[in-house]
Write an enzyme that holds these catalytic residues in place. Structure first.
Site, mmCIF file in Angstrom:
data_model
loop_
_atom_site.group_PDB
_atom_site.id
_atom_site.type_symbol
_atom_site.label_atom_id
_atom_site.label_comp_id
_atom_site.label_asym_id
_atom_site.label_seq_id
_atom_site.Cartn_x
_atom_site.Cartn_y
_atom_site.Cartn_z
ATOM 1 N N LEU A 1 0.843 -1.197 0.000
ATOM 2 C CA LEU A 1 0.000 0.000 0.000
ATOM 3 C C LEU A 1 0.877 1.245 0.000
ATOM 4 O O LEU A 1 2.043 1.221 0.414
ATOM 5 C CB LEU A 1 -0.933 0.009 1.217
ATOM 6 C CG LEU A 1 -0.319 0.150 2.611
ATOM 7 C CD1 LEU A 1 -0.093 1.614 2.982
ATOM 8 C CD2 LEU A 1 -1.221 -0.523 3.628
ATOM 9 N N CYS A 2 0.283 2.324 -0.498
ATOM 10 C CA CYS A 2 0.945 3.633 -0.397
ATOM 11 C C CYS A 2 -0.147 4.671 -0.173
ATOM 12 O O CYS A 2 -1.201 4.360 0.379
ATOM 13 C CB CYS A 2 1.768 3.933 -1.642
ATOM 14 S SG CYS A 2 0.782 4.200 -3.134
ATOM 15 N N GLY A 3 0.079 5.911 -0.589
ATOM 16 C CA GLY A 3 -0.887 6.971 -0.320
ATOM 17 C C GLY A 3 -2.154 6.837 -1.141
ATOM 18 O O GLY A 3 -3.266 6.901 -0.623
#
Lengths: 565, 565
Positions: free
Chosen positions: A523-525
């Site tokens: 996951l990221c932003g």
């Protein structure tokens, strides 16, 4: 071929607003000689239905602005015989007559073609106390004028309180209008979130904006009763809460106004008239359009009522075509069902099918979440919007889209609505040449990005996982957070391993050790960096997937409470 | 099938901005193992080309905002080997090498696949005196920084004067930027009007807005020479006018930067590289994309350069697909050529082919002019936009569209660009379900209206006449003005008979007498009422046509001078 048919001499239209008046105007333009009679039960024809909440809220100052046409103007311009306060009380298909009750009494009216556009009335649920004089609806100009007059009359009173029952499109517009007029507003919705057609993660920012406007939102709770007191009412909710109100606005849905016609043999389902692709009912020479008909949805094929002004206008026009030029009339389009709402400073819009409708229709889908900016990030004023798009698994056919944000939402939904109507796939969206300057968009427009992500998902380049599955996945997988150290420190999912995407290439051994054979869920932003990480991981032998929409979507789904810092 | 092909080990990319950097990033996401080298002649890669005028004008404050990526960030995130200040000076297709001159000297670089994305350089016309130090261009970050520094340095000097040569998209953005910085700006354009791709009637409001901003517009005139004086230059125009300037910005077009590659045998036409539907040149393993290539236009099929960031980005991405996944890569789309410009408070945008291109390609067209409001007329703030749409005669296929107005222009052009890409006809536009609430649109959206008018023209329901033909028609026909008495009195075409459309039905005898057997050419304000009148007239036996776009278009075409009051 109907080329030899004589055009009808008298067209009778029941209902003089969107569908009815469009049919009347088009019929006149096509046939100068036809007699065209419009029967409208209310005081006004061709009024600005969709403007009523804005009149209540005072943005539209003048009642006259709501009255787009008058019978006199329509007679002069189009030789239409428009009769207001004329109620159709019976239909005799065998004799081709309707019985009409007007100010001068009752009479029979013969027709060669009959168009039913009676619209829909507000649903009044069987709630004790709903007969209170403080309860009103907002369907007609009269409703709006009455409501506005009541607000104006009480303008000097402090602490005026309103409850809006039902948080659909009109309920939300009304709630904001009342709030704009200085009332304290409570909004009550039976469904789990406001704007039930929106996905839950898209409704979350709408709820936030409503609260910012000072509106109290009560979702997922039923209204149980209205207690009438001296000077005010109290709305009692199923969970025991009590809300005092000087005014209660009922906006829990509409039901087609079709009893007269169903009695006469016009086939209906759940009260709505069934029509074919030219708007024909089962009764010869009788057509129907607008809020009173059921249509087969363009995406799912499921029959549903579509109470929208645009499709109603176009259906009315198309029916006039079929009556007067049967050989060349194009079929009426199945509705895509695009709708939009301004709430405070944000816009929420949707087109096509949502997740519930797709589940109900058994179509297998992939769902994409994006958070692009409305224009180039380097140009001042860039803000992110939330986009959700459903595509058909396997070929990427576009099925539905929703967007919420400050700017540029209406544009992207209209482009996606056009793409859905045209039968485009996600991959086709990559190829759209959309107008780009940094003031208006990006070289890769949000819609192009939807195409790129969708095509990647369809061909397997990108595998997604969803925040909804986090609870289940957290034990079975390694959750890998590839954001920056600062982003991670500000709040992350418990148990997530942190390696910034810029360091991942050199730290794959750490991932391998932590994963211990389990799949990796990155996951990221918002999903851009996790896509890059996913590609690296999957080519390095990991079972990997990227969080759809990143932490922005995860926070809307899971709430900020799950985060640890 | 190329499934058995080994992926290239080294991909060399010439040019590190839109096309080149998109190719590099996509290549890495598809192939973790490839060596990817980007050679950029300038100081910067992946910079915000389209943001340069806004930096000059001060809307973008910080130079850093223009630098979207840096070689270091690209190495960390994507393992790209990005070499700035590296100029490719030769290509040897037989050995698969390029010769590169960099800060450390020259060297040969082998490639398995080569992507040419060198872009285009500003054209410098053979104008005497153009070597003045006060003449600059605006193609690179360095250009913009130099220009802004010069403006800032002179900020305290009164009466600073700038001339912009060339009123294309970048010329207009630059002119507004300089004007915003307080300079007196003269804009000089060889073509008869600003923004030459626009139809004349659409350029008229742009010229008006430029003048409102205080910019002096000189169109239809050639620059003849630059006289260099102590402290300033004088631009001499072909008509003898002389314009003093402290600064001259050259923006008369670009030419592909391809000499090195053409010398090596890469097939070019007018200096631009010829490519196939996968971006392949005639030389094996050599691809090209961006401003340096010629593309076959999606609508006309004519080859033209398309110097637009969006198509460049997508072509770079598509070429990476073809290099690394040749079996499944989709063909690159032919460009539709959508472009947009903010000028002061208005927006001008276009998509698809214009009248000149359609004439050149021999396609028979009908042209529609509309002036719809961006949202419901009854909602505050409604303003009209001008819309021109070209459709194919016979079937109504959408070919091109232009719009100018204050709000909602970008949305309608994007919807129309999508419709053109999807191969829709005017009639298909009727069926689009576009997002309607009075805040955002109308129940009949401008795009739906285009569909209705276009379908009426295609099937003969509506016959149009054009303001361009007025001089010729005024004697041969009866011009009938059906506007209100007040509108007619405020200014009308000389010789026009006036009968308001609401009275026409009862006054057909007057029309018959005045026409005396001649055709009737009807007009109103924007074409709505004249359409109604046309339908009445044509069904009453007249040879009739309705003025496309009404007096709003006529005034843009003919000027207000022809009107009498």
């Amino acid at each position: 071929m109907s080329a030899a048919t004589t055009p009808p001499r008298r067209i009778v239209i029941v209902g003089g607003v969107a569908a009815g008046m469009s049919a009347a105007a088009r019929a006149r333009r096509l046939d100068e000689d036809a007699e065209i009679i419009v029967l409208e039960r209310g005081e006004h024809v061709s009024f600005a239905n969709c403007g009523l909440p804005y009149y209540v809220g005072g943005e539209i100052q003048d009642e006259a602005a709501l009255l787009v046409q008058t019978p006199a103007k329509l007679r002069d311009a189009l030789d239409l015989d428009v009769r207001v306060r004329h109620d159709v009380i019976a239909l005799d298909p065998a004799r081709r007559t309707v019985a009409v009750r007007g100010p001068q009494g009752e009479k029979q009216l013969r027709y060669d073609a009959l168009i039913l556009a009676p619209g829909a009335a507000a649903v009044r649920p069987p709630l004790p106390g709903l007969d209170s004089p403080r309860v009103s609806t907002l369907r007609t100009v009269e409703d709006a004028v009455r409501l506005r007059a009541r607000i104006d009359a009480q303008a000097s009173r402090p602490a005026r309180r309103a409850v809006v029952l039902g948080a659909g499109f009109i309920g939300l517009e009304a709630a904001e209008a009342l709030s704009r007029q200085g009332l304290e507003v409570d909004l009550v919705e039976l469904a789990p979130h406001v704007l039930p057609p929106l996905e839950a993660e898209m409704a979350a920012p709408v709820t936030t904006e409503l609260k910012r406007l000072g509106i109290s939102v009560h979702a997922g709770v039923a209204a149980q009763a209205v207690e009438q007191h001296e000077g005010h009412d109290t709305l009692v909710l199923a969970d025991g809460r009590r809300i005092e109100a000087d005014l209660i606005l009922l906006s829990v849905g509409v039901r087609p106004d079709t009893a007269v016609f169903e009695t006469a043999g016009v086939a209906c389902e759940r009260g709505a008239i069934l029509v074919d692709e030219h708007g024909r009912t089962n009764v010869p020479h009788v057509y129907a359009a607008g809020d009173a008909v059921l249509s087969a949805d363009a995406v799912t094929g499921l029959r549903r009522p579509v109470a929208l002004a645009g499709p109603a206008n176009r259906a009315g026009r198309g029916i006039a075509d079929h009556i007067l030029r049967p050989a060349s009339a194009r079929p009426l389009p199945a509705p895509v069902g695009t709708a939009i709402l301004r709430v405070g400073e944000i816009t929420a819009a949707l087109t096509g099918a949502n997740a519930d409708a797709l589940r109900a229709s058994g179509i297998h889908t992939d769902t994409l979440h994006l958070h692009p900016t409305q224009h180039a990030g380097y140009f001042p004023g860039a803000t992110q919007m939330a986009l959700v798009v459903h595509i058909r698994r396997g070929d990427g056919l576009l099925l539905g889209a929703q967007a919420v944000g400050r700017e540029g939402v209406d544009k992207r939904i209209d482009v996606l609505a056009t793409a859905i109507r045209a039968g485009l796939t996600a991959a086709d969206l990559i190829d759209l040449d959309l107008a780009y300057s940094p003031v208006y968009g990006s070289a890769k427009d949000p819609v192009n990005l939807v195409g790129m992500v969708g095509a990647n998902v369809t061909d397997g380049t990108l595998a997604l996982w969803y925040a909804q599955d986090w609870e289940r996945l957290r034990g079975e997988t390694l959750v890998l957070d590839v954001r920056s150290a600062a982003e991670y420190a500000a709040g992350h999912l418990p148990g997530a391993l942190h390696i910034p995407h810029t360091e991942l290439r050199g730290r794959l051994d750490e991932v391998r050790a932590a994963a211990a054979g389990r799949p990796v869920r990155v996951l990221c932003g918002s999903g851009v960096r996790s896509h890059i990480a996913h590609r690296l991981l999957t080519q390095s032998g990991f079972d990997s997937a990227s969080l759809s929409g990143g932490m922005l979507t995860a926070r809307a789904v899971l709430g900020d409470e799950v985060l640890v810092a």
